[in-house]
Design an enzyme around this catalytic site. Structure first.
Site, PDB file in Angstrom:
ATOM      1  N   ARG A   1       0.764  -1.348   0.133  1.00 24.50           N
ATOM      2  CA  ARG A   1       0.187  -0.187   0.090  1.00 24.50           C
ATOM      3  C   ARG A   1       1.127   1.327   0.117  1.00 24.50           C
ATOM      4  O   ARG A   1       0.283   2.569  -0.537  1.00 24.50           O
ATOM      5  CB  ARG A   1      -0.867   0.302   1.340  1.00 24.50           C
ATOM      6  CG  ARG A   1      -1.722  -0.871   0.914  1.00 24.50           C
ATOM      7  CD  ARG A   1      -2.916  -0.944   0.810  1.00 24.50           C
ATOM      8  NE  ARG A   1      -3.811  -2.244   0.452  1.00 24.50           N
ATOM      9  CZ  ARG A   1      -4.023  -3.199  -0.909  1.00 24.50           C
ATOM     10  NH1 ARG A   1      -3.309  -3.286  -1.453  1.00 24.50           N
ATOM     11  NH2 ARG A   1      -5.071  -4.071  -0.575  1.00 24.50           N
TER      12      ARG A   1
ATOM     13  N   LYS B   1      -6.238   1.152   1.615  1.00 25.56           N
ATOM     14  CA  LYS B   1      -7.316   0.780   1.245  1.00 25.56           C
ATOM     15  C   LYS B   1      -6.865  -1.208   2.372  1.00 25.56           C
ATOM     16  O   LYS B   1      -6.187  -1.667   2.071  1.00 25.56           O
ATOM     17  CB  LYS B   1      -6.907  -0.205  -0.205  1.00 25.56           C
ATOM     18  CG  LYS B   1      -7.919  -1.612  -0.228  1.00 25.56           C
ATOM     19  CD  LYS B   1      -8.423  -1.581  -1.803  1.00 25.56           C
ATOM     20  CE  LYS B   1      -8.830  -2.625  -1.651  1.00 25.56           C
ATOM     21  NZ  LYS B   1      -8.925  -3.449  -3.398  1.00 25.56           N
TER      22      LYS B   1
END
Length: 701
Positions: free
Chosen positions: A646, A682
């Site tokens: 991420r 996320k």
């Protein structure tokens, strides 16, 4: 295959009681396939159609096979389908028709699941699940993950299936019959014998010479084992001839002279042949005489010297078989009429000299690994001389011997005529000796050929084993590869290892997606993949530097480069050492990330491009292991890996993004960081991230 995969996951869910499922996306199109980079090779495919297939998976439904219109057309009605509506789940599929494949076995499976659910009580579900899971695991056949490296034609393992009555059986692959399985080692031996049989056809059937001149040369110059045994046998024949002649002859002076000269020569040759036994005492011998222990090996290994010794031994034996016959009087026996005078000529000794000649001819064939042409030449020379002596030169002596034995005027039969039988016996022995010599030559050449084949096979096997080890070490880390080599690992006990602190990095080239195109100008994307391979290969070259020895490349995902530091060291128990190693891993990974960015800048200057890296780094506990049996792959899992990914996907071009915890460690090793702010990640929520200032150099060690 997709339907079977979903069915397999369904069977596993029923066996374990764990609610898991699988999405399968299928698209049909063009791909570029191959291997990129220098390390951690993995076969992969690239194209826009591959990207579309990836979105078909992400836009599918659990437990269903999601296909495109192109794939449905290729199915040609083999499966029933229904509308998939993939655009509602993935924006990139909007405007494209998609379908869900209807499993033809779904109805029977649903009925079985309903029946199975009615039979299982709620209180025994957990216990039954563990029992069934144990049975399911036991039904797996042991698979060596890397057995195909040495035997690519090995049969695939049997696949476990669950019958309707919940028993586990194995399913035989289609086309597999109940045939006898040959062990790999035995198969290799049979292959070697088969190769030797084919190579025997290259042997000249007349001269027994190898058609391959290099192989013939090796055979001629190869060392002969047991030469001293052959010389000993010849010496025994020589002594036997001497004993026979000393018993039947009265010419003591001539015999003493002839054997007085040849005996020392034979003793000298025999001594040289047995000097090899002095090798064990070579270190205790004076330096001046240490060369004596090497005489035997020198004669055995040098073809010319060996041939000289063999020919000398045989010539002496063949010569001494008849030499003393020359000194026996009796050439004028036909003019002698007195019987008493004939008896004094020792005519009875002629047959014994014939026996000596026959014995000497047998002495020729005791030498192994001696060229057939040399043996044939010596035998031919000997039989010609012997026939000339007994049939012509000393023929009068045979007549006189007959007259002396048959003085009443009768003539003996053919089988009792010394002259005729001498020729018969010499010819018979000549033919027999040639046959035996040829058989010995053939046997020696076959043994040499088999030995040569086995050595060649052994070298090829060693070469293949080394290549397989190098290939395995290029697919897996060195310490993981050594775990698999030479071991028979069960499926349940594949390699896995947990680490408390590993620094993980994802470095991607987002601009490559825009750079990649499929046109005739770049050969449908092939040139783009060549350029990506150059980039990844240059990145891999950095791993060979000593300061990056703790960095391990994990894999490449498209244009993303994944690496981790801290996987090569065994887990430590000392907390202080753990902390020290954690800081060391973070510092090494930051330096490696900066080196990657500098390497890409160097590539840009030569390729006239402006690619930039987007890097994300995180550290923490991970689990490393190898999954799969037929296509094993080393990978790492854990929350730290997800966060590092991420950090890359939410990062900025030409920046190294890290989490707050990693930023603190980066600052402690001498690098400056800049606060980026709160980023929505996320699956993780909002995280505070930082950028590493790559311009800062000379970190504190």
């Amino acid at each position: 295959m997709g339907v079977d995969m979903c069915s397999g996951i369904r069977l596993l869910r029923e066996a374990t009681g764990v609610d898991i499922s699988m999405r399968v996306g299928v698209h049909t199109g063009n791909v570029l396939c191959g291997v990129i980079g220098l390390q951690k090779w993995q076969y992969d495919v690239w194209s826009h159609d591959v990207t579309l297939a990836n979105h078909m998976e992400s836009g599918g439904l659990p437990g269903r096979v999601h296909i495109t219109e192109e794939t449905r057309q290729h199915l040609d009605g083999a499966y029933e389908v229904e509308e998939g509506d993939g655009g509602s789940r993935d924006p990139l599929l909007e405007g494209r028709k998609t379908y869900l494949v209807i499993d033809p076995k779904a109805k029977s499976i649903s009925r079985r699941r309903h029946t199975l659910g009615n039979h299982l009580a709620s209180g025994e579900t957990r216990q039954r699940a563990s029992i069934r899971m144990s049975q399911y695991m036991q039904s797996w056949r042991t698979i060596h993950p890397f057995a195909d490296l040495s035997n690519p034609n090995a049969t695939h393992p049997l696949r476990p299936i669950v019958t309707p009555n919940n028993t586990f059986v194995t399913e035989r692959q289609p086309g597999q019959s109940n045939t006898l399985l040959v062990d790999n080692g035995m198969r290799g031996s049979l292959d070697t014998m088969d190769n030797a049989g084919r190579r025997l056809k290259k042997l000249n059937c007349l001269t027994l010479l190898f058609n391959d001149l290099s192989l013939e040369r090796k055979f001629r110059v190869s060392e002969v084992k047991g030469l001293h045994h052959s010389i000993s046998c010849t010496a025994f024949v020589f002594v036997t001839i001497f004993a026979v002649q000393i018993l039947v002859s009265k010419n003591d002076f001539e015999m003493a002279v002839s054997y007085g000269v040849t005996f020392p020569v034979f003793v000298l040759l025999l001594s040289i042949a047995f000097t090899g036994y002095l090798e064990k005492w070579r270190s205790k011998m004076p330096l001046v005489v240490q060369w004596i222990s090497g005489l035997s090996r020198g004669v055995s290994s040098r073809a010319v010297l060996r041939l000289f010794v063999v020919v000398l031994c045989l010539l002496i034996t063949l010569l001494m078989a008849f030499l003393n016959l020359i000194f026996i009087p009796g050439n004028n026996c036909t003019s002698i009429t007195d019987r008493k005078e004939l008896e004094d000529l020792q005519l009875y000794s002629v047959p014994y000299y014939l026996y000596c000649c026959l014995l000497a001819m047998l002495g020729v064939i005791v030498f192994v690994r001696t060229c057939l042409s040399v043996k044939a030449l010596l035998l031919t020379l000997a039989v010609v001389v012997y026939l000339a002596l007994f049939l012509h030169v000393y023929a009068p002596r045979s007549h006189c011997l007959i007259d002396m034995l048959y003085n009443n005027g009768t003539k003996p039969g053919i089988l009792k005529d010394p002259q005729i039988m001498s020729g018969v016996w010499l010819v018979i022995f000549y033919i027999v000796c040639l046959i035996l010599a040829r058989q010995d030559e053939l046997s020696c050449r076959v043994d040499f050929l088999l030995d040569h084949c086995f050595k060649t096979e052994r070298e090829e096997m060693e070469t293949m084993e080394n290549v397989n080890k190098l290939l395995l070490q290029n697919v897996l880390p060195l310490h993981v590869a050594s775990y698999f080599i030479g071991k028979n690992i069960r499926n349940q006990d594949l390699y896995s290892q947990s680490y408390d602190c590993v620094c993980v990095m994802f470095a991607s080239v987002p601009q490559f997606k825009e750079f990649y195109s499929e046109s005739s100008a770049n050969r449908d994307g092939l040139e783009c993949m060549r350029f990506l391979n150059e980039i990844i290969s240059d990145f891999d070259e950095l791993l060979s530097k000593p300061k990056f020895c703790s960095v391990e490349k994990i894999k490449t995902i498209g244009s993303t480069y994944m690496a981790a530091a801290g996987l090569r060291h065994a887990p430590l128990s000392d907390e202080e050492k753990k902390v020290e190693m954690s800081y060391s891993h973070v510092r090494t990974m930051v330096e490696f990330a900066i080196a990657l960015m500098n390497k890409l800048e160097f590539i840009n200057t030569h390729a006239f491009n402006s690619f930039k890296l987007r890097i994300g780094i995180n550290h923490g506990p991970v689990i490393a292991g190898v999954i799969g049996a037929h296509k094993p792959q080393y990978d790492i899992w854990g929350n730290s890996v997800n966060v590092a990914s991420r950090m890359d996907s939410t990062g900025v071009l030409d920046k190294i993004q890290v989490t707050e915890e990693t930023a603190q460690m980066v600052e402690s090793v001498g690098y400056n960081v800049t606060l980026r702010g709160v980023v929505n990640v996320k699956g993780k929520g909002e995280l505070t991230t930082y950028f590493i200032n790559k311009d800062h150099s000379l970190p504190q060690y």
